[in-house]
Design an enzyme around this catalytic site. Structure first.
Site, PDB file in Angstrom:
ATOM      1  N   SER A 136       0.830  -1.205   0.000  1.00  0.00           N
ATOM      2  CA  SER A 136       0.000   0.000   0.000  1.00  0.00           C
ATOM      3  C   SER A 136       0.865   1.257   0.000  1.00  0.00           C
ATOM      4  O   SER A 136       0.620   2.200  -0.765  1.00  0.00           O
ATOM      5  CB  SER A 136      -0.916   0.002   1.233  1.00  0.00           C
ATOM      6  OG  SER A 136      -1.810  -1.085   1.216  1.00  0.00           O
ATOM      7  N   ARG A 154       1.255   8.001   5.742  1.00  0.00           N
ATOM      8  CA  ARG A 154       0.521   7.138   6.664  1.00  0.00           C
ATOM      9  C   ARG A 154      -0.935   7.582   6.772  1.00  0.00           C
ATOM     10  O   ARG A 154      -1.841   6.750   6.868  1.00  0.00           O
ATOM     11  CB  ARG A 154       1.203   7.181   8.033  1.00  0.00           C
ATOM     12  CG  ARG A 154       0.559   6.378   9.131  1.00  0.00           C
ATOM     13  CD  ARG A 154       0.677   4.902   8.968  1.00  0.00           C
ATOM     14  NE  ARG A 154       2.015   4.407   8.688  1.00  0.00           N
ATOM     15  CZ  ARG A 154       2.304   3.114   8.603  1.00  0.00           C
ATOM     16  NH1 ARG A 154       1.355   2.211   8.774  1.00  0.00           N
ATOM     17  NH2 ARG A 154       3.528   2.711   8.323  1.00  0.00           N
ATOM     18  N   HIS A 157      -2.607   6.408   3.678  1.00  0.00           N
ATOM     19  CA  HIS A 157      -2.783   4.960   3.805  1.00  0.00           C
ATOM     20  C   HIS A 157      -3.994   4.636   4.664  1.00  0.00           C
ATOM     21  O   HIS A 157      -4.735   3.687   4.399  1.00  0.00           O
ATOM     22  CB  HIS A 157      -1.519   4.351   4.417  1.00  0.00           C
ATOM     23  CG  HIS A 157      -1.627   2.907   4.748  1.00  0.00           C
ATOM     24  ND1 HIS A 157      -1.846   2.450   6.035  1.00  0.00           N
ATOM     25  CD2 HIS A 157      -1.537   1.797   3.978  1.00  0.00           C
ATOM     26  CE1 HIS A 157      -1.891   1.128   6.032  1.00  0.00           C
ATOM     27  NE2 HIS A 157      -1.703   0.711   4.796  1.00  0.00           N
TER      28      HIS A 157
END
Length: 222
Positions: free
Chosen positions: A20, A44, A47
């Site tokens: 990812s 992050r 994500h």
């Protein structure tokens, strides 16, 4: 004919995460609007949400990342405004540094104080958290009332925390509370402009800081 869906042959959690992050890196080529640890944090957050609009919305004060890393390395207490945000921060990432995560939302004294004041528990919980010793990081992802209360206490002379992660989500005072946070030069902050945010994003920011700190420690030992 409809296009055939391509399913990646990945099932292990760590492989899914790595794949990812690699996809995000590929879809946001350099030069990126964020570099270094800031990019690690924003990546992050993307994500966590699959929302690339965050590339235009995440804001950092000048020394926010270093302030957060230093606080974690010193065994900070992370205060969340909701139990959901607390659960979004796995202790396995923080325990190596001696950090703890606390939420005062359901503390009986907070519940009583909120009822007496006609306020939210999230807001009154900030008062209790400000009395804690040592470096404190606030991770606010749900309640604008919590962020506004924290700012009010700072205006009244309360000691500044090590870092404020101010990411309340919603339509009533969410954008406004984050705009106020961005005007402060007396406290390091990481925030998201506008209405977007949430407990998952506040927790993901703490997680990203812990990952960066762990990687820096590993690099130092190499």
């Amino acid at each position: 004919m409809p296009e055939t869906t391509r399913i990646l042959p990945i099932t292990a959690p760590e492989e899914i995460e790595a794949a990812s992050l690699a996809i995000i890196d590929a879809e946001v080529p350099e030069p990126r609007p964020y570099v270094g640890p800031q990019w690690d944090i924003v990546r992050r957050l993307i994500h966590t949400t699959a929302d690339f609009e965050l590339l235009k919305l995440v804001r950092f004060s000048a020394n926010a990342v270093q302030a957060g890393l230093t606080a974690l390395d010193q065994g900070a207490t992370i205060i969340t405004d909701t139990e959901m945000a607390r659960c979004a921060i796995p202790l396995r990432r923080l325990q190596p540094f001696g950090c703890t995560v606390r939420c005062f939302m359901n503390d009986p004294d907070v519940v009583a104080a909120a009822a007496a004041a006609g306020s939210t528990r999230a807001a009154l919980a900030m008062d209790f958290a400000l009395d804690l010793p040592g470096p404190v990081i606030f991770a606010i992802g749900n309640a604008p009332t919590a962020l506004l209360r924290l700012i009010k206490r700072l205006n009244s002379g309360a000691p500044a925390p090590a870092l404020v992660i101010g990411m309340p989500v919603g339509f009533v005072n969410a954008a406004e509370s984050k705009a106020l946070l961005q005007t402060r030069a007396d406290v390091p902050w990481i925030t998201i402009k506008g209405r977007k945010g949430g407990s998952a994003l506040a927790g993901a920011t703490v997680n990203a800081l812990a990952i960066v700190l762990r990687a820096a420690g590993a690099a130092g030992k190499a």
